[in-house]
Motif scaffolding. Structure first.
Motif, PDB file in Angstrom:
ATOM      1  N   CYS A  29       0.767  -0.977   0.278  1.00 49.12           N
ATOM      2  CA  CYS A  29       0.263   0.217   0.290  1.00 49.12           C
ATOM      3  C   CYS A  29       0.881   1.313   0.055  1.00 49.12           C
ATOM      4  O   CYS A  29       1.073   2.262   1.178  1.00 49.12           O
ATOM      5  CB  CYS A  29      -0.697  -0.214   1.286  1.00 49.12           C
ATOM      6  SG  CYS A  29      -2.113  -1.337   1.222  1.00 49.12           S
ATOM      7  N   LEU A  30       1.251   1.780  -1.442  1.00 47.41           N
ATOM      8  CA  LEU A  30       2.329   3.037  -1.265  1.00 47.41           C
ATOM      9  C   LEU A  30       1.442   4.427  -1.095  1.00 47.41           C
ATOM     10  O   LEU A  30       0.369   3.990  -1.612  1.00 47.41           O
ATOM     11  CB  LEU A  30       2.791   2.309  -2.760  1.00 47.41           C
ATOM     12  CG  LEU A  30       3.632   1.187  -3.070  1.00 47.41           C
ATOM     13  CD1 LEU A  30       4.347   1.422  -4.191  1.00 47.41           C
ATOM     14  CD2 LEU A  30       4.777   1.224  -2.157  1.00 47.41           C
ATOM     15  N   GLY A  31       1.949   5.047  -0.314  1.00 51.37           N
ATOM     16  CA  GLY A  31       1.338   5.740   0.288  1.00 51.37           C
ATOM     17  C   GLY A  31       0.536   6.277   0.925  1.00 51.37           C
ATOM     18  O   GLY A  31       0.273   7.030   1.755  1.00 51.37           O
ATOM     19  N   ILE A  32       0.506   4.713   2.280  1.00 49.97           N
ATOM     20  CA  ILE A  32       0.595   4.588   3.098  1.00 49.97           C
ATOM     21  C   ILE A  32       1.179   4.159   4.306  1.00 49.97           C
ATOM     22  O   ILE A  32       1.946   3.590   4.559  1.00 49.97           O
ATOM     23  CB  ILE A  32      -1.248   3.956   3.277  1.00 49.97           C
ATOM     24  CG1 ILE A  32      -2.070   4.346   1.997  1.00 49.97           C
ATOM     25  CG2 ILE A  32      -1.706   3.673   4.931  1.00 49.97           C
ATOM     26  CD1 ILE A  32      -3.356   3.451   2.540  1.00 49.97           C
ATOM     27  N   ASP A  33       1.545   5.517   5.121  1.00 44.32           N
ATOM     28  CA  ASP A  33       2.891   4.867   5.961  1.00 44.32           C
ATOM     29  C   ASP A  33       2.323   4.134   6.811  1.00 44.32           C
ATOM     30  O   ASP A  33       1.080   3.879   7.355  1.00 44.32           O
ATOM     31  CB  ASP A  33       2.900   5.794   6.821  1.00 44.32           C
ATOM     32  CG  ASP A  33       3.634   7.117   5.934  1.00 44.32           C
ATOM     33  OD1 ASP A  33       4.457   6.425   4.763  1.00 44.32           O
ATOM     34  OD2 ASP A  33       4.994   8.097   6.216  1.00 44.32           O
ATOM     35  N   VAL A  34       2.598   3.082   7.472  1.00 41.79           N
ATOM     36  CA  VAL A  34       2.115   2.273   8.777  1.00 41.79           C
ATOM     37  C   VAL A  34       2.896   1.891   9.850  1.00 41.79           C
ATOM     38  O   VAL A  34       3.827   2.278   9.806  1.00 41.79           O
ATOM     39  CB  VAL A  34       2.133   0.472   8.004  1.00 41.79           C
ATOM     40  CG1 VAL A  34       1.901  -0.761   8.513  1.00 41.79           C
ATOM     41  CG2 VAL A  34       1.720   0.527   6.391  1.00 41.79           C
ATOM     42  N   HIS A  35       2.504   2.554  11.017  1.00 42.75           N
ATOM     43  CA  HIS A  35       3.957   2.194  12.156  1.00 42.75           C
ATOM     44  C   HIS A  35       2.382   1.488  13.334  1.00 42.75           C
ATOM     45  O   HIS A  35       0.679   0.851  13.236  1.00 42.75           O
ATOM     46  CB  HIS A  35       3.223   3.718  12.871  1.00 42.75           C
ATOM     47  CG  HIS A  35       3.568   4.355  12.249  1.00 42.75           C
ATOM     48  ND1 HIS A  35       4.254   4.757  11.936  1.00 42.75           N
ATOM     49  CD2 HIS A  35       3.095   5.476  11.686  1.00 42.75           C
ATOM     50  CE1 HIS A  35       4.889   6.171  11.073  1.00 42.75           C
ATOM     51  NE2 HIS A  35       4.356   6.466  10.894  1.00 42.75           N
ATOM     52  N   ILE A  36       3.218   0.565  14.594  1.00 41.51           N
ATOM     53  CA  ILE A  36       2.908   0.041  15.461  1.00 41.51           C
ATOM     54  C   ILE A  36       3.134   0.538  16.962  1.00 41.51           C
ATOM     55  O   ILE A  36       4.621   1.178  16.602  1.00 41.51           O
ATOM     56  CB  ILE A  36       3.529  -1.364  15.341  1.00 41.51           C
ATOM     57  CG1 ILE A  36       2.839  -1.865  13.839  1.00 41.51           C
ATOM     58  CG2 ILE A  36       2.765  -2.292  17.347  1.00 41.51           C
ATOM     59  CD1 ILE A  36       3.760  -3.417  14.040  1.00 41.51           C
ATOM     60  N   ILE A  37       1.853   1.138  17.531  1.00 44.44           N
ATOM     61  CA  ILE A  37       1.887   2.224  18.768  1.00 44.44           C
ATOM     62  C   ILE A  37       2.166   1.007  19.690  1.00 44.44           C
ATOM     63  O   ILE A  37       1.445  -0.433  19.741  1.00 44.44           O
ATOM     64  CB  ILE A  37       1.066   2.886  18.674  1.00 44.44           C
ATOM     65  CG1 ILE A  37       0.637   3.598  17.290  1.00 44.44           C
ATOM     66  CG2 ILE A  37       1.085   3.565  19.715  1.00 44.44           C
ATOM     67  CD1 ILE A  37       1.568   4.425  17.404  1.00 44.44           C
ATOM     68  N   VAL A  38       3.138   0.592  20.629  1.00 44.01           N
ATOM     69  CA  VAL A  38       3.711   0.429  21.567  1.00 44.01           C
ATOM     70  C   VAL A  38       3.152   0.513  23.249  1.00 44.01           C
ATOM     71  O   VAL A  38       4.020   2.126  23.222  1.00 44.01           O
ATOM     72  CB  VAL A  38       5.290  -0.690  20.814  1.00 44.01           C
ATOM     73  CG1 VAL A  38       5.136  -1.586  21.960  1.00 44.01           C
ATOM     74  CG2 VAL A  38       5.101  -1.089  20.265  1.00 44.01           C
ATOM     75  N   ASP A  39       2.395  -0.565  23.667  1.00 37.94           N
ATOM     76  CA  ASP A  39       2.592   0.196  25.175  1.00 37.94           C
ATOM     77  C   ASP A  39       3.818  -0.254  25.954  1.00 37.94           C
ATOM     78  O   ASP A  39       3.934   0.193  26.968  1.00 37.94           O
ATOM     79  CB  ASP A  39       1.346  -0.435  25.888  1.00 37.94           C
ATOM     80  CG  ASP A  39      -0.090   0.685  25.982  1.00 37.94           C
ATOM     81  OD1 ASP A  39       0.320   0.983  25.724  1.00 37.94           O
ATOM     82  OD2 ASP A  39      -0.756  -0.844  25.844  1.00 37.94           O
ATOM     83  N   CYS A  40       3.868  -1.215  25.491  1.00 36.60           N
ATOM     84  CA  CYS A  40       5.723  -1.629  26.603  1.00 36.60           C
ATOM     85  C   CYS A  40       6.534  -1.390  25.373  1.00 36.60           C
ATOM     86  O   CYS A  40       6.745  -1.274  24.547  1.00 36.60           O
ATOM     87  CB  CYS A  40       5.421  -3.477  26.605  1.00 36.60           C
ATOM     88  SG  CYS A  40       3.851  -3.398  28.010  1.00 36.60           S
ATOM     89  N   PRO A  41       7.780  -1.346  26.150  1.00 36.58           N
ATOM     90  CA  PRO A  41       9.197  -1.066  25.941  1.00 36.58           C
ATOM     91  C   PRO A  41       9.450  -2.414  24.554  1.00 36.58           C
ATOM     92  O   PRO A  41       8.688  -3.828  25.138  1.00 36.58           O
ATOM     93  CB  PRO A  41       9.880  -1.178  26.946  1.00 36.58           C
ATOM     94  CG  PRO A  41       9.680  -1.059  27.962  1.00 36.58           C
ATOM     95  CD  PRO A  41       7.191  -1.533  28.134  1.00 36.58           C
ATOM     96  N   LEU A  42      10.313  -2.025  23.807  1.00 42.02           N
ATOM     97  CA  LEU A  42      10.798  -3.394  23.087  1.00 42.02           C
ATOM     98  C   LEU A  42      11.681  -3.644  23.462  1.00 42.02           C
ATOM     99  O   LEU A  42      12.706  -3.075  22.979  1.00 42.02           O
ATOM    100  CB  LEU A  42      10.176  -2.474  21.513  1.00 42.02           C
ATOM    101  CG  LEU A  42       8.663  -1.866  21.001  1.00 42.02           C
ATOM    102  CD1 LEU A  42       9.109  -1.916  19.768  1.00 42.02           C
ATOM    103  CD2 LEU A  42       7.832  -4.046  20.799  1.00 42.02           C
ATOM    104  N   GLU A  43      12.159  -5.128  23.701  1.00 40.26           N
ATOM    105  CA  GLU A  43      13.083  -5.851  23.537  1.00 40.26           C
ATOM    106  C   GLU A  43      13.544  -6.403  22.570  1.00 40.26           C
ATOM    107  O   GLU A  43      15.058  -6.492  22.574  1.00 40.26           O
ATOM    108  CB  GLU A  43      12.952  -5.857  24.984  1.00 40.26           C
ATOM    109  CG  GLU A  43      12.857  -5.502  25.845  1.00 40.26           C
ATOM    110  CD  GLU A  43      12.895  -5.789  27.425  1.00 40.26           C
ATOM    111  OE1 GLU A  43      12.492  -6.964  27.863  1.00 40.26           O
ATOM    112  OE2 GLU A  43      12.377  -4.853  28.896  1.00 40.26           O
ATOM    113  N   ASP A  44      13.056  -7.395  22.278  1.00 41.40           N
ATOM    114  CA  ASP A  44      12.840  -8.688  21.285  1.00 41.40           C
ATOM    115  C   ASP A  44      13.048  -8.123  20.116  1.00 41.40           C
ATOM    116  O   ASP A  44      12.444  -8.996  19.299  1.00 41.40           O
ATOM    117  CB  ASP A  44      12.410  -9.986  21.948  1.00 41.40           C
ATOM    118  CG  ASP A  44      11.673  -9.544  22.523  1.00 41.40           C
ATOM    119  OD1 ASP A  44      10.439  -8.847  21.905  1.00 41.40           O
ATOM    120  OD2 ASP A  44      10.497 -11.299  22.075  1.00 41.40           O
TER     121      ASP A  44
END
Length: 141
Positions: A29-44
């Motif tokens: 889907c070019l032209g649409i940015d994708v993000h994952i909003i994370v509650d907890c700190p990312l470690e792995d």
């Protein structure tokens, strides 16, 4: 600056299936940015892309007035800052988030069967000023 659209997946801890789908969306889907909003700190989690995951400290959201948007979690877990607060902060306060004209927000328990179904959903995004796609919606009084 050209305004763009984005997709934000709201999650406490991102599941591998969510990460895979987000990466596939980003690719197809070019032209649409994708993000994952994370509650907890990312470690792995390491997918080689610093812009996929958005992590914002609880204290940052709270000090800017972004807290308590999800009363269910506040009452149940005594947590005043959740992914909902973080995505609102991201879209309204950060420079990166401010570039979006339209944002699709998906909680981690939402099932999107395919990229094609997402594209069908988003093809109608500018017909109204806002959209709420849900099985049901009612007043909680």
């Amino acid at each position: 600056m050209v305004k763009k659209s984005c997709v934000c997946f709201l999650t406490k801890n991102p599941h591998e299936a969510t990460i895979a789908f987000a990466l596939q969306l980003r690719k197809e889907c070019l032209g649409i940015d994708v993000h994952i909003i994370v509650d907890c700190p990312l470690e792995d989690k390491n997918v080689g892309d610093n812009n996929l995951f958005v992590t914002i400290k609880d204290e940052t959201c709270y000090s800017h007035g972004y807290h308590s948007s999800n009363l269910h979690i506040l009452r149940q877990n005594n947590r005043s800052v959740t992914a909902w607060d973080k995505v609102l902060y991201f879209l309204n306060v950060t420079q990166q988030g401010g570039q979006y004209e339209f944002a699709w927000l998906f909680e981690d328990d939402v099932f999107i069967p395919s990229i094609a179904s997402f594209q069908l959903l988003t093809s109608q995004r500018y017909q109204d000023e806002f959209d709420l796609v849900t099985a049901s919606h009612g007043a909680n009084t």
